[in-house]
Design a protein around this motif. Structure first.
Motif, PDB file in Angstrom:
ATOM      1  N   ALA A   1       0.803  -1.220   0.000  1.00  0.00           N
ATOM      2  CA  ALA A   1       0.000   0.000   0.000  1.00  0.00           C
ATOM      3  C   ALA A   1       0.840   1.277   0.000  1.00  0.00           C
ATOM      4  N   TYR A   2       1.616   1.484   1.067  1.00  0.00           N
ATOM      5  CA  TYR A   2       2.247   2.779   1.291  1.00  0.00           C
ATOM      6  C   TYR A   2       3.548   2.925   0.512  1.00  0.00           C
ATOM      7  N   GLY A   3       3.547   3.906  -0.375  1.00  0.00           N
ATOM      8  CA  GLY A   3       4.665   4.113  -1.285  1.00  0.00           C
ATOM      9  C   GLY A   3       4.421   3.483  -2.640  1.00  0.00           C
TER      10      GLY A   3
ATOM     11  N   ILE B   1      -4.646  -5.843  -1.675  1.00  0.00           N
ATOM     12  CA  ILE B   1      -3.635  -5.080  -0.944  1.00  0.00           C
ATOM     13  C   ILE B   1      -3.117  -5.975   0.172  1.00  0.00           C
ATOM     14  N   LEU B   2      -1.791  -5.980   0.354  1.00  0.00           N
ATOM     15  CA  LEU B   2      -1.165  -6.656   1.493  1.00  0.00           C
ATOM     16  C   LEU B   2      -0.220  -5.656   2.137  1.00  0.00           C
ATOM     17  N   SER B   3      -0.587  -5.174   3.307  1.00  0.00           N
ATOM     18  CA  SER B   3       0.106  -4.020   3.882  1.00  0.00           C
ATOM     19  C   SER B   3       0.349  -4.189   5.369  1.00  0.00           C
ATOM     20  N   ASN B   4       1.371  -3.479   5.865  1.00  0.00           N
ATOM     21  CA  ASN B   4       1.590  -3.359   7.296  1.00  0.00           C
ATOM     22  C   ASN B   4       0.532  -2.501   7.968  1.00  0.00           C
ATOM     23  N   GLY B   5      -0.165  -1.688   7.190  1.00  0.00           N
ATOM     24  CA  GLY B   5      -1.171  -0.793   7.737  1.00  0.00           C
ATOM     25  C   GLY B   5      -2.296  -1.537   8.425  1.00  0.00           C
ATOM     26  N   THR B   6      -2.919  -0.882   9.409  1.00  0.00           N
ATOM     27  CA  THR B   6      -4.083  -1.475  10.055  1.00  0.00           C
ATOM     28  C   THR B   6      -5.253  -1.500   9.072  1.00  0.00           C
TER      29      THR B   6
END
Length: 223
Positions: free
Chosen positions: A14-16, A118-123
């Motif tokens: 997700a991020y970046g 999406i596979l993310s570290n985000g909550t």
């Protein structure tokens, strides 16, 4: 089980990769002062560092808390930055802006009958907010959060989430990330990986190479 076609399932960091991690600071750069870009870089680097340390030590704290702590550290390093903007920065980050190429590429992949996640570290709360803000909810089959397994990439249990969701072998999944360390971890795990090198970074992990490297998501449509 899914078939072995590596281009039928696309899993995105997700991020970046989908969402611009520097958009929040950029939006308020005039208020934050001349070191705004440096503040943003520290914020991002500490956010990632904190996640790695938590994963390695087994002392999980959710990603939103790490994001808040990383911003506080960045303010300590850049004391002339306007601290009154802290909550505005966090609010903007929570509903992160997508890059311009995201929706058209995802729409084209869906038109080709691809499955997307999406596979993310985000909550999950963070991811749901960003997806909703950018109107992307209709494009994803799954939104997968590391919070479900209480650790962070590059721990294999995080990448396991994609295999469980799609009921497939790792080689059936094309995994896209702008983070070279994440590409390295996913390559070691067994995914078919693509590095979305938005910032023209040097390759630090040449023994764990992706199958392709592109400057943005549009490159996926050429594979």
């Amino acid at each position: 089980m899914a078939g072995s076609d590596a281009c039928s399932i696309y899993v995105f960091d997700a991020y970046g990769t989908l969402f611009d991690v520097h958009a929040a600071v950029r939006r308020y750069s005039d208020r934050l002062g001349p070191n705004a870009a440096h503040l943003s870089e520290i914020w991002r680097s500490k956010q990632l560092e904190y996640s790695w340390v938590r994963a390695l030590t087994g002392r999980y704290v959710d990603f939103w808390t790490l994001t808040e702590r990383a911003l506080d550290f960045a303010y300590e390093r850049i004391p002339d930055a306007d601290r009154s903007m802290r909550q505005a920065l966090l609010d903007t980050y929570h509903e992160a802006d997508a890059f311009e190429d995201v929706r058209p590429v995802l729409e084209e992949l869906k038109a080709r009958d691809a499955q997307l996640a999406i596979l993310s570290n985000g909550t999950r709360k963070m991811l749901d907010a960003a997806v909703a803000k950018n109107g992307l909810g209709d494009l994803f089959d799954h939104i997968l959060s590391a919070d479900d397994v209480k650790t962070y990439k590059t721990q294999s249990s995080v990448y396991d989430l994609a295999m469980t969701a799609f009921r497939c072998f790792p080689e059936a999944i094309s995994f896209q990330s702008s983070n070279r360390w994440d590409v390295a971890g996913a390559t070691a795990y067994g995914f078919r990986t693509v590095w979305i090198n938005r910032t023209a970074d040097l390759d630090e992990y040449r023994d764990l190479s992706p199958v392709a490297q592109f400057k943005d998501l549009k490159g996926l449509l050429t594979l």
